[in-house]
Structure formats: structure tokens, C-alpha cells
Motif scaffolding. Sequence first.
Motif, PDB file in Angstrom:
ATOM      1  N   PRO A   9      -6.261  -0.034   2.069  1.00  0.00           N
ATOM      2  CA  PRO A   9      -5.891  -1.032   1.055  1.00  0.00           C
ATOM      3  C   PRO A   9      -5.591  -2.387   1.719  1.00  0.00           C
ATOM      4  O   PRO A   9      -4.932  -2.441   2.753  1.00  0.00           O
ATOM      5  CB  PRO A   9      -4.638  -0.428   0.425  1.00  0.00           C
ATOM      6  N   THR A  15     -13.118  -7.487  -3.023  1.00  0.00           N
ATOM      7  CA  THR A  15     -13.738  -8.800  -2.801  1.00  0.00           C
ATOM      8  C   THR A  15     -15.193  -8.631  -2.367  1.00  0.00           C
ATOM      9  O   THR A  15     -16.104  -9.240  -2.920  1.00  0.00           O
ATOM     10  CB  THR A  15     -12.938  -9.568  -1.731  1.00  0.00           C
ATOM     11  N   ASP A  71     -15.884   1.235  -5.222  1.00  0.00           N
ATOM     12  CA  ASP A  71     -14.878   0.389  -4.560  1.00  0.00           C
ATOM     13  C   ASP A  71     -13.547   1.137  -4.541  1.00  0.00           C
ATOM     14  O   ASP A  71     -12.914   1.313  -5.585  1.00  0.00           O
ATOM     15  CB  ASP A  71     -14.743  -0.931  -5.353  1.00  0.00           C
ATOM     16  N   ARG A 100       1.110  -8.697  -1.804  1.00  0.00           N
ATOM     17  CA  ARG A 100       0.821  -7.923  -3.026  1.00  0.00           C
ATOM     18  C   ARG A 100       2.093  -7.294  -3.581  1.00  0.00           C
ATOM     19  O   ARG A 100       2.094  -6.696  -4.639  1.00  0.00           O
ATOM     20  CB  ARG A 100      -0.211  -6.835  -2.656  1.00  0.00           C
ATOM     21  N   ASP A 136     -16.158 -14.729   6.740  1.00  0.00           N
ATOM     22  CA  ASP A 136     -16.436 -15.150   5.374  1.00  0.00           C
ATOM     23  C   ASP A 136     -17.090 -13.993   4.587  1.00  0.00           C
ATOM     24  O   ASP A 136     -17.889 -13.232   5.172  1.00  0.00           O
ATOM     25  CB  ASP A 136     -17.410 -16.348   5.464  1.00  0.00           C
ATOM     26  N   VAL A 137     -16.751 -13.865   3.310  1.00  0.00           N
ATOM     27  CA  VAL A 137     -17.242 -12.728   2.512  1.00  0.00           C
ATOM     28  C   VAL A 137     -18.773 -12.695   2.469  1.00  0.00           C
ATOM     29  O   VAL A 137     -19.385 -11.634   2.623  1.00  0.00           O
ATOM     30  CB  VAL A 137     -16.672 -12.791   1.069  1.00  0.00           C
TER      31      VAL A 137
HETATM   32  N1  ADP Z   1     -13.252 -11.910   4.016  1.00  0.00           N
HETATM   33  C1  ADP Z   1     -12.089 -12.338   3.502  1.00  0.00           C
HETATM   34  N2  ADP Z   1     -11.561 -13.504   3.930  1.00  0.00           N
HETATM   35  C2  ADP Z   1     -10.377 -13.945   3.443  1.00  0.00           C
HETATM   36  N3  ADP Z   1      -9.628 -13.291   2.528  1.00  0.00           N
HETATM   37  C3  ADP Z   1     -10.109 -12.109   2.077  1.00  0.00           C
HETATM   38  C4  ADP Z   1     -11.350 -11.572   2.526  1.00  0.00           C
HETATM   39  N4  ADP Z   1     -11.562 -10.390   1.887  1.00  0.00           N
HETATM   40  C5  ADP Z   1     -10.485 -10.200   1.076  1.00  0.00           C
HETATM   41  N5  ADP Z   1      -9.616 -11.234   1.181  1.00  0.00           N
HETATM   42  C6  ADP Z   1      -8.324 -11.366   0.501  1.00  0.00           C
HETATM   43  O1  ADP Z   1      -7.524 -10.272   0.893  1.00  0.00           O
HETATM   44  C7  ADP Z   1      -6.787  -9.753  -0.225  1.00  0.00           C
HETATM   45  C8  ADP Z   1      -7.168  -8.284  -0.436  1.00  0.00           C
HETATM   46  O2  ADP Z   1      -8.542  -8.243  -0.788  1.00  0.00           O
HETATM   47  P1  ADP Z   1      -9.049  -7.053  -1.748  1.00  0.00           P
HETATM   48  O3  ADP Z   1     -10.504  -7.245  -1.927  1.00  0.00           O
HETATM   49  O4  ADP Z   1      -8.167  -6.941  -2.947  1.00  0.00           O
HETATM   50  O5  ADP Z   1      -8.765  -5.788  -0.798  1.00  0.00           O
HETATM   51  P2  ADP Z   1      -8.842  -4.216  -1.156  1.00  0.00           P
HETATM   52  O6  ADP Z   1      -9.726  -4.090  -2.363  1.00  0.00           O
HETATM   53  O7  ADP Z   1      -9.413  -3.580   0.081  1.00  0.00           O
HETATM   54  O8  ADP Z   1      -7.415  -3.784  -1.412  1.00  0.00           O
HETATM   55  C9  ADP Z   1      -7.143 -10.627  -1.409  1.00  0.00           C
HETATM   56  O9  ADP Z   1      -6.146 -11.634  -1.529  1.00  0.00           O
HETATM   57  C10 ADP Z   1      -8.455 -11.267  -1.016  1.00  0.00           C
HETATM   58  O10 ADP Z   1      -8.624 -12.536  -1.592  1.00  0.00           O
END
Ligand code: ADP
Length: 170
Positions: A9, A15, A71, A100, A136-137
Amino acid sequence: MRIAITGTPGVGKTTVSKVLAKRLNMEVIDITDVVKRYRLYIDYDEDMESYVIDFEKLNNFLKDKDNIILDGHVSHLLNPDYTIVLRCDPKIIEERLRKRGYKDKKVLENVQAEILDVCLCESKGKVYEIDTTNRDVEDIVNEIIEAIKEGKERKGIVDWLSKYYEYLEI
Ligand SMILES: Nc1ncnc2c1ncn2[C@@H]1O[C@H](COP(=O)(O)OP(=O)(O)O)[C@@H](O)[C@H]1O
């Protein structure tokens, strides 16, 4: 095809899944969401503030679905054709989970899971591990698409233990 986007998590699964789904024109299934919405759980763990998933019900819910991205941090256990294990520096995961609002115990448990490669060790079949730290995503998604297209497999690319063993001193 069923692609699992798994990892601790806070690692960035949702994302990445959203962007990947758009690029591949696939449906994303947020496991935590469907477990809650369709009561695919046995119990709620107050201590860990999470649902105890009923895997028989969850697998039954998913059985006729294809061309999906799963996911969730248990998605690698749901018979995927391809498992993408996202990794991220535990310090960054800790910051994200605190933001969070997770309790200290839950933050520590998840940070320890990332250090100990829990999701990676549980993943079977075609597995591709990717370190998302400070990336970067779009760049991450490009690498995932290329890996899947070429049937690439990769495991064991990060070693958080040597860097963060103090997190494991109970
Ligand atoms: N590659 C990234 N670069 C910067 N921030 C990210 C990246 N991937 C996710 N985040 C941020 O990290 C946090 C957790 O991302 P999330 O996708 O909710 O994770 P998960 O689904 O694994 O719990 C969110 O605030 C998101 O915007």
C-alpha cells in the motif's frame, strides 16, 4: 488478459493502474473497492483497519472478467496472466501512508512488508518488478507496456533490507 498491479500500500498501484488502463484500453478493478462494495470479505480487522478478504467470493466475482487490470496489494493472488510488482523506497511509502492518516502500527507493518519483499515473494508465474522511486508515472507505464509486449520477466531488483534494517528492529 488479466494484469495484476501489486505492491505494498502506498507504492503507487492505483495511480499507475489508471494510466495503464487508459493506454491499453482495459478496465481497472480496484480490489479494495469491490471487496467493500460487494461484501467479498469474511470480517473487518479493527486493529489493522482492513477487510479480511473472502478469496472464494472474490475469485467468483472475477471469474468471467477478462481484459482487466487488477489494482490491489493482493492482486498477484488472483490468477493473473502477468504480475507487475511495483516497488518504492520505504521512506517514501512511510511518508505517503502517514499522509493518508494510517495509524503508526499500520504504517510500520506496511513499510516492513516493502523492506521484506512480501508482494514479490508471493507473486507467481510471469512477474516483472519495477522500482518506481522518484519516477514519473508515464515513464513507469511506458516501461510496463514494453515489458508486457516483450514478455519480459524480472525479480530481485531492489534491496531495501541493507538500507533500512533498523525498521525491522522490534
Ligand atoms: N510515480 C509517482 N510519483 C509521485 N507520486 C506518486 C507516484 N505514484 C503514486 N504517487 C502518489 O503516492 C500516493 C499513493 O499512490 P496510490 O496510487 O494511491 O498508491 P497505492 O494504490 O499503491 O496505495 C498518492 O498520493 C499518489 O499521488
